[in-house]
Design a protein around this motif. Structure first.
Motif, PDB file in Angstrom:
ATOM      1  N   ILE A  44       0.862  -1.195   0.000  1.00  0.00           N
ATOM      2  CA  ILE A  44       0.000   0.000   0.000  1.00  0.00           C
ATOM      3  C   ILE A  44       0.894   1.239   0.000  1.00  0.00           C
ATOM      4  N   ILE A  45       0.596   2.127  -0.926  1.00  0.00           N
ATOM      5  CA  ILE A  45       1.455   3.294  -1.124  1.00  0.00           C
ATOM      6  C   ILE A  45       0.760   4.569  -0.666  1.00  0.00           C
ATOM      7  N   ARG A  46       1.456   5.323   0.156  1.00  0.00           N
ATOM      8  CA  ARG A  46       0.962   6.621   0.660  1.00  0.00           C
ATOM      9  C   ARG A  46      -0.451   6.483   1.261  1.00  0.00           C
ATOM     10  N   TYR A  47      -0.554   5.622   2.241  1.00  0.00           N
ATOM     11  CA  TYR A  47      -1.843   5.386   2.887  1.00  0.00           C
ATOM     12  C   TYR A  47      -2.150   6.483   3.904  1.00  0.00           C
ATOM     13  N   ARG A  48      -3.285   7.129   3.745  1.00  0.00           N
ATOM     14  CA  ARG A  48      -3.697   8.176   4.699  1.00  0.00           C
ATOM     15  C   ARG A  48      -4.302   7.493   5.925  1.00  0.00           C
ATOM     16  N   THR A  49      -3.550   7.502   7.023  1.00  0.00           N
ATOM     17  CA  THR A  49      -3.998   6.790   8.225  1.00  0.00           C
ATOM     18  C   THR A  49      -5.140   7.509   8.931  1.00  0.00           C
ATOM     19  N   LYS A  50      -5.292   8.807   8.673  1.00  0.00           N
ATOM     20  CA  LYS A  50      -6.235   9.678   9.391  1.00  0.00           C
ATOM     21  C   LYS A  50      -5.816   9.904  10.836  1.00  0.00           C
ATOM     22  N   ASP A  51      -4.655   9.399  11.225  1.00  0.00           N
ATOM     23  CA  ASP A  51      -4.180   9.608  12.598  1.00  0.00           C
ATOM     24  C   ASP A  51      -3.309  10.862  12.653  1.00  0.00           C
ATOM     25  N   LEU A  52      -3.544  11.666  13.696  1.00  0.00           N
ATOM     26  CA  LEU A  52      -2.821  12.925  13.818  1.00  0.00           C
ATOM     27  C   LEU A  52      -1.663  12.805  14.804  1.00  0.00           C
ATOM     28  N   THR A  53      -0.504  13.247  14.355  1.00  0.00           N
ATOM     29  CA  THR A  53       0.688  13.191  15.193  1.00  0.00           C
ATOM     30  C   THR A  53       1.728  14.139  14.622  1.00  0.00           C
ATOM     31  N   ARG A  54       2.953  14.109  15.149  1.00  0.00           N
ATOM     32  CA  ARG A  54       4.040  14.841  14.526  1.00  0.00           C
ATOM     33  C   ARG A  54       5.330  14.069  14.745  1.00  0.00           C
ATOM     34  N   ILE A  55       6.322  14.367  13.924  1.00  0.00           N
ATOM     35  CA  ILE A  55       7.641  13.763  14.116  1.00  0.00           C
ATOM     36  C   ILE A  55       8.337  14.554  15.214  1.00  0.00           C
ATOM     37  N   LEU A  56       8.895  13.857  16.185  1.00  0.00           N
ATOM     38  CA  LEU A  56       9.647  14.558  17.232  1.00  0.00           C
ATOM     39  C   LEU A  56      11.067  14.781  16.710  1.00  0.00           C
ATOM     40  N   PRO A  57      11.463  16.038  16.565  1.00  0.00           N
ATOM     41  CA  PRO A  57      12.785  16.282  15.998  1.00  0.00           C
ATOM     42  C   PRO A  57      13.887  15.824  16.957  1.00  0.00           C
ATOM     43  N   GLY A  58      15.041  15.520  16.409  1.00  0.00           N
ATOM     44  CA  GLY A  58      16.210  15.170  17.222  1.00  0.00           C
ATOM     45  C   GLY A  58      16.311  13.680  17.482  1.00  0.00           C
ATOM     46  N   PRO A  59      17.541  13.258  17.816  1.00  0.00           N
ATOM     47  CA  PRO A  59      17.775  11.827  18.037  1.00  0.00           C
ATOM     48  C   PRO A  59      17.267  11.374  19.405  1.00  0.00           C
ATOM     49  N   CYS A  60      17.094  10.070  19.570  1.00  0.00           N
ATOM     50  CA  CYS A  60      16.660   9.505  20.853  1.00  0.00           C
ATOM     51  C   CYS A  60      17.894   8.996  21.591  1.00  0.00           C
ATOM     52  N   GLU A  61      17.848   9.103  22.898  1.00  0.00           N
ATOM     53  CA  GLU A  61      18.997   8.697  23.714  1.00  0.00           C
ATOM     54  C   GLU A  61      19.310   7.210  23.611  1.00  0.00           C
ATOM     55  N   CYS A  62      18.346   6.428  23.138  1.00  0.00           N
ATOM     56  CA  CYS A  62      18.560   4.975  23.094  1.00  0.00           C
ATOM     57  C   CYS A  62      19.499   4.576  21.963  1.00  0.00           C
ATOM     58  N   GLY A  63      19.786   5.502  21.057  1.00  0.00           N
ATOM     59  CA  GLY A  63      20.714   5.194  19.972  1.00  0.00           C
ATOM     60  C   GLY A  63      20.045   4.714  18.692  1.00  0.00           C
ATOM     61  N   ARG A  64      18.746   4.505  18.749  1.00  0.00           N
ATOM     62  CA  ARG A  64      18.056   4.088  17.525  1.00  0.00           C
ATOM     63  C   ARG A  64      17.892   5.310  16.615  1.00  0.00           C
ATOM     64  N   THR A  65      18.059   5.073  15.325  1.00  0.00           N
ATOM     65  CA  THR A  65      18.035   6.198  14.384  1.00  0.00           C
ATOM     66  C   THR A  65      16.675   6.386  13.721  1.00  0.00           C
ATOM     67  N   HIS A  66      15.792   5.439  13.897  1.00  0.00           N
ATOM     68  CA  HIS A  66      14.455   5.556  13.307  1.00  0.00           C
ATOM     69  C   HIS A  66      13.714   6.665  14.052  1.00  0.00           C
ATOM     70  N   ARG A  67      13.114   7.571  13.311  1.00  0.00           N
ATOM     71  CA  ARG A  67      12.515   8.751  13.946  1.00  0.00           C
ATOM     72  C   ARG A  67      11.353   8.381  14.859  1.00  0.00           C
ATOM     73  N   ARG A  68      11.007   9.321  15.732  1.00  0.00           N
ATOM     74  CA  ARG A  68       9.910   9.062  16.676  1.00  0.00           C
ATOM     75  C   ARG A  68       8.705   9.926  16.331  1.00  0.00           C
ATOM     76  N   ILE A  69       7.515   9.358  16.519  1.00  0.00           N
ATOM     77  CA  ILE A  69       6.300  10.160  16.415  1.00  0.00           C
ATOM     78  C   ILE A  69       5.743  10.371  17.819  1.00  0.00           C
ATOM     79  N   GLU A  70       5.049  11.481  17.964  1.00  0.00           N
ATOM     80  CA  GLU A  70       4.416  11.780  19.240  1.00  0.00           C
ATOM     81  C   GLU A  70       3.180  10.892  19.404  1.00  0.00           C
ATOM     82  N   ARG A  71       2.750  10.662  20.657  1.00  0.00           N
ATOM     83  CA  ARG A  71       1.551   9.818  20.828  1.00  0.00           C
ATOM     84  C   ARG A  71       0.403  10.395  20.002  1.00  0.00           C
TER      85      ARG A  71
END
Ligand code: ADP
Ligand code: ZN
Length: 432
Positions: free
Chosen positions: A294-321
């Motif tokens: 499935i390409i470019r699926y509109r989830t209808k869920d609202l969130t944002r990308i949290l800028p900056g790296p996570c202290e755990c060392g994972r590089t995959h970006r984080r979304i807010e709840r």
């Protein structure tokens, strides 16, 4: 500490290169489905000419309505005998959509959920009680196989039957559970009835909380009651189910697994992409799925990308709840309100119980919002002034956030309808 260190900590550039390669493969695969074949022909898309990830923006979005219209097989991209499993959405907002998986899809999905569970600290030796409904819903089987893969002892308890759930937890010393947050609150009242203290009388240490929006305050309340750490788990059946995005031990936003999903956040009105940090609708593309890409699926869920790296060392970006679905937004007297705003306020007020309901009504040209709130028993036994005081406080606190004055009615614990699945928070009695 990591399930797959290379992938989880992969440098951003390498991750982008991997995504581009997977995106191209996905476009080639998707073209074998009735739906995308027609679409790609219409827009003149040639996967070989895709040279950058940004070119994905030339492809139209796929919506839940598209999936419904091409039900059941219009998105399937392999021959039917390659499919080994079907799942469906819960149908929260209309007719449920169905998703088909190949053996390879199931293997990759299982691994992704295992990676997520391991990230939160679950290990071989844990006893995992899965309190989600088994069957078409993805929360049951999705977690089940992943927990086995991690090596935990799995109790496939399924949803509901609260007393037995508590009995199982005690008899088999359950350490990890998977539960819907509103049900976790309801279950706490059953613990009380049975005079069992979840903090002292169980060995619970981790909970995966998912399937419905819940605020940070609600998470903390659940953690306080049970004495475990609660990890936010996000997913949707169209993107397999659980395992799309998950909290690490820092509990600060959910890592979204970018080796398997391409992530965009768009403004739901203009449909243009917004920069990291800005709120919008989450749009996801499967990067490794074979049976039903499935390409470019509109989830209808609202969130944002949290800028900056996570202290755990994972590089995959984080979304807010997740704040809610675009469909959940209530518009009253020109003001936009989400149920989670009300939940967040209520969970912060001492004396408020564990359940609430929002009722929308229309009289003439005016819309009214009533919030029914369960409050602790003591308030009904003593001085009625105290009850009125609490009611007044709830009105004021809600008003400060949602900007309109709600009607608030207080009820005794257990009076509002409870659900063993996703909570139904809003009853809309307004006529069209
Ligand atoms: P349906 O869309 O019919 O409810 P699903 O079972 O596929 O069917 O549910 C996926 C949806 O559930 C997501 O799109 C999202 O709205 C909600 N959801 C799942 N997990 C979470 C979570 N952790 N926080 C908030 N909402 C969630
Ligand atoms: Zn992290």
């Amino acid at each position: 500490m990591y399930w797959e260190k290379d992938i989880e900590t992969m440098g951003r550039e390498k991750l982008a290169a991997l995504q581009l390669e997977k995106l191209k493969e996905t476009l080639i695969k998707a073209k074998r489905s009735v739906y995308y074949e027609k679409l790609f022909q219409k827009i003149g898309l040639n996967a070989d000419r895709v040279t950058g990830l940004d070119m994905i923006q030339e492809i139209p979005f796929t919506t839940k309505e598209d999936l419904r219209e091409h039900w059941p097989y219009g998105f399937v991209a392999v021959s039917k005998d390659e499919l080994i499993r079907m799942h469906s959405s819960s149908g929260t907002t209309g007719r449920a959509t169905v998703i088909f998986h190949t053996a390879g899809d199931i293997e990759k999905w299982t691994n992704l959920v295992a990676r997520s569970m391991y990230m939160a600290g679950m290990r071989k030796g844990d006893v995992f009680q899965n309190m989600m409904s088994y069957g078409l819903f993805t929360g049951g089987l999705g977690f089940h196989y992943a927990a086995e893969k991690v090596g935990a002892l799995v109790i496939p308890a399924g949803a509901g039957n609260s007393k037995r759930q508590i009995q199982l937890m005690r008899d088999f010393e359950t350490t990890v559970i998977h539960i819907i947050p509103s049900y976790a609150l309801h279950l706490s009242t059953v613990f009380e009835e049975m005079a069992v203290d979840p903090r002292k009388d169980t060995k619970l240490r981790i909970a995966f909380l998912g399937a419905e929006p819940h605020s940070e305050k609600m998470r903390r309340k659940i953690e306080d009651i049970y004495g475990f750490k609660g990890f936010n788990s996000y997913g949707l059946s169209e993107m397999n189910g659980p395992g799309v995005s998950f909290e690490c031990t820092y509990q600060n936003g959910m890592h979204i697994w970018e080796d398997q999903f391409f992530v965009e956040i768009i403004n739901p009105k203009t449909l243009k992409r917004v920069p990291d940090g800005e709120e919008g609708e989450l749009v996801l593309t499967t990067l490794v799925r074979e049976g039903m890409p499935i390409i470019r699926y509109r989830t209808k869920d609202l969130t944002r990308i949290l800028p900056g790296p996570c202290e755990c060392g994972r590089t995959h970006r984080r979304i807010e709840r997740i704040k809610g679905r675009t469909d959940d937004m209530m518009i009253l007297k020109g003001v936009n309100i989400f149920p989670i705003q009300i939940e967040k306020k209520l969970m912060g007020i001492p004396g408020v119980g564990i359940n609430f309901q929002i009722i929308l009504e229309r009289e003439g040209y005016n819309d009214y919002l009533t919030v029914k709130v369960e409050v602790q028993k003591e308030f009904f036994a003593g001085d009625l002034k105290q009850l009125e005081g609490l009611r007044h406080r709830i009105v004021e606190e809600l008003k400060s956030d949602i900007l309109i004055t709600p009607k608030v009615s207080l009820v005794e614990p257990g009076r509002l309808p409870k659900s063993e699945g996703k909570a139904v928070r809003v009853i809309d009695n307004r006529k069209e």
